[in-house]
Design a protein around this motif. Sequence first.
Motif, PDB file in Angstrom:
ATOM      1  N   GLY A  49      66.109  31.616  17.536  1.00 39.74           N
ATOM      2  CA  GLY A  49      65.566  32.421  16.670  1.00 39.74           C
ATOM      3  C   GLY A  49      65.027  33.023  15.295  1.00 39.74           C
ATOM      4  N   ARG A  50      64.905  32.974  14.254  1.00 46.41           N
ATOM      5  CA  ARG A  50      64.390  34.136  13.352  1.00 46.41           C
ATOM      6  C   ARG A  50      63.132  35.134  13.849  1.00 46.41           C
ATOM      7  N   LYS A  51      62.818  35.017  13.892  1.00 42.91           N
ATOM      8  CA  LYS A  51      60.854  35.777  14.310  1.00 42.91           C
ATOM      9  C   LYS A  51      61.293  36.123  15.992  1.00 42.91           C
ATOM     10  N   PRO A  52      61.423  35.592  16.605  1.00 38.00           N
ATOM     11  CA  PRO A  52      61.984  36.880  18.123  1.00 38.00           C
ATOM     12  C   PRO A  52      62.750  37.594  18.278  1.00 38.00           C
ATOM     13  N   LEU A  53      64.012  37.415  16.772  1.00 36.56           N
ATOM     14  CA  LEU A  53      65.421  38.563  16.761  1.00 36.56           C
ATOM     15  C   LEU A  53      64.639  39.816  15.882  1.00 36.56           C
ATOM     16  N   LEU A  54      63.988  39.103  14.939  1.00 33.27           N
ATOM     17  CA  LEU A  54      63.162  40.010  13.724  1.00 33.27           C
ATOM     18  C   LEU A  54      61.952  41.094  14.921  1.00 33.27           C
ATOM     19  N   LEU A  55      61.420  40.172  16.090  1.00 38.98           N
ATOM     20  CA  LEU A  55      60.560  41.537  16.638  1.00 38.98           C
ATOM     21  C   LEU A  55      61.435  41.750  17.971  1.00 38.98           C
ATOM     22  N   VAL A  56      62.188  41.651  17.901  1.00 43.43           N
ATOM     23  CA  VAL A  56      63.351  42.674  18.877  1.00 43.43           C
ATOM     24  C   VAL A  56      63.697  43.558  18.181  1.00 43.43           C
ATOM     25  N   SER A  57      64.187  43.230  16.898  1.00 48.68           N
ATOM     26  CA  SER A  57      64.858  44.139  16.593  1.00 48.68           C
ATOM     27  C   SER A  57      63.747  45.577  16.185  1.00 48.68           C
ATOM     28  N   ALA A  58      62.759  45.066  15.355  1.00 46.09           N
ATOM     29  CA  ALA A  58      61.831  46.392  14.752  1.00 46.09           C
ATOM     30  C   ALA A  58      61.346  47.406  15.996  1.00 46.09           C
ATOM     31  N   VAL A  59      61.283  46.107  17.321  1.00 45.95           N
ATOM     32  CA  VAL A  59      60.782  47.291  18.599  1.00 45.95           C
ATOM     33  C   VAL A  59      61.953  48.188  19.272  1.00 45.95           C
ATOM     34  N   GLY A  60      63.315  47.901  18.867  1.00 45.85           N
ATOM     35  CA  GLY A  60      64.691  48.754  18.800  1.00 45.85           C
ATOM     36  C   GLY A  60      65.066  49.131  18.342  1.00 45.85           C
ATOM     37  N   LEU A  61      64.424  48.582  16.917  1.00 46.28           N
ATOM     38  CA  LEU A  61      64.215  50.694  15.799  1.00 46.28           C
ATOM     39  C   LEU A  61      63.349  51.845  15.947  1.00 46.28           C
ATOM     40  N   VAL A  62      62.443  51.090  15.984  1.00 46.93           N
ATOM     41  CA  VAL A  62      61.225  52.036  16.458  1.00 46.93           C
ATOM     42  C   VAL A  62      61.469  53.246  18.237  1.00 46.93           C
ATOM     43  N   ILE A  63      61.992  52.404  18.261  1.00 51.11           N
ATOM     44  CA  ILE A  63      62.875  53.158  20.196  1.00 51.11           C
ATOM     45  C   ILE A  63      63.614  54.052  19.461  1.00 51.11           C
ATOM     46  N   GLY A  64      64.636  53.571  19.122  1.00 46.73           N
ATOM     47  CA  GLY A  64      65.991  54.343  18.285  1.00 46.73           C
ATOM     48  C   GLY A  64      65.186  55.695  17.263  1.00 46.73           C
TER      49      GLY A  64
END
Length: 486
Positions: free
Chosen positions: A346-361
């Motif tokens: 799905g689009r929304k789960p990928l966006l959320l996982v991606s944004a969380v990973g960006l913050v961590i990075g």
Amino acid sequence: MAFGDDEERGEGIIQQDIQQPLIQAKRTTTDGGRNQNQNGENGSRRHPWMVYLSTFVAVCGSYEFGACAGYSSPTQSAITAELGLSTAQYALFGSILTVGAMIGAITSGPIADFIGRKGAMRVYSAFCVGGWLAIYFAKGSLALDIGRLAGGYGMGAFSYVVPVYIAEIAPVHLRGALTTLNQVMICAGVSVAFIIGIVLPWRALALTGLIPCVILLLGLFFIPESPRWLAKKGARKEFEAALQKLRGSDADINHEAAEIQNYIEELEQLPKASMFDLFQTRYLRSVTIAVGLMVFQQFGGINGICFYVSNIFEMAGFSPSVGTVIYALLQVVITTMGATLIDKAGRKPLLLVSAVGLVIGCILTAIAFYFKAHELSEKAAPILAITGILVYISAFSVGMGAVPWVVMSEIFPINVKGVAGSLATLVNWFGAWAISYTFNFLMEWSSSGTFIIYAVINAAAIIFVVMVVPETKGRSLEQIQADINA
């Protein structure tokens, strides 16, 4: 400035993103239609070689896009040393690429509609060739900037015409897979530029950018024009010949040809939309979603990191050559993985996982630079830096890189999709310019502070996705638009 022609440009974007659902809906109306379509698909399944060849030729433009984007990172030290450029001069050289891309993205639709998809790709290849030669022969910053601007124009134009051409030539059962090759080849171009830029001088690296242009220019002599563009221009014989060539000599194209003709007739009956129409109440939420995703995609720092990743590793005390190679390979692998997940997760789960990973990075990289600046842990800083950057690019590649474009294509009604796509694209390239231009200045101000700023923006993206962005997986475009406008 080119928005008056966006209804024509929208035809290409519409066909890429909305034609398949409309045609699928029509196919379910009668058993006869389904049987005819199945026969046509079977024929195309037996003869996909011309579709594959045409796609390969077209995605050379995507590779060129990546080669342009990836050039500035491995060459920064060498160019500034040889030509004596200041930080401001090199920042302009790196960022002016996106200025050209903004112009290219806005003008590409009308040009591709006027002279055809193949003709447009020839024009854009010529701009890229001229740009690389200007960089190769440059003796100062002016020639570098002119070459970079020309390459940026071609890059921005390719970002529109390549996926449109692929979507217009591909049969239904191959369209999704082939269209994702556009993003994969962009990442491949960036990654190869990063890797070979480690060993090649900057002038020689510029010459390697000519290779995809040459392949593209030669390949265009052997592949057909987009059948849908030919149909739109009223070239019935050429349209049928191109479609037959793509589907195979023994394929039955009658049903598909009739669908294309009917679709174009319906498209021409729709009212023309202007930029001001987008700010009507019924479109306002869609505009907010599309523009918001483009803002967070770019202002989260991706182009600053991508353009100057080699310098980031060097500043953090990690080997720039090793770090760049790992970055480049990981980017291609994760982007390919993300393309296979978008219709499953799905689009929304990928966006959320991606944004969380960006913050961590971003946080890990900020800590690395903080340690280095305060001499707290010389051994930990490089490890944290490489970990943070790799987490960042992995997270971006899996979601925030491609998903905003998919969501944008799904949330606008057909009659405003062209002008809405122009607005979102313009915002995207403006963000790319702003980040790539300011990155070096921010790093001089505070390297750790730069990544804290990006972390905050990406954290805001999480809230935006949760509160505003709808899930669109497995839903018809009509359902999506009805829910958004409810």
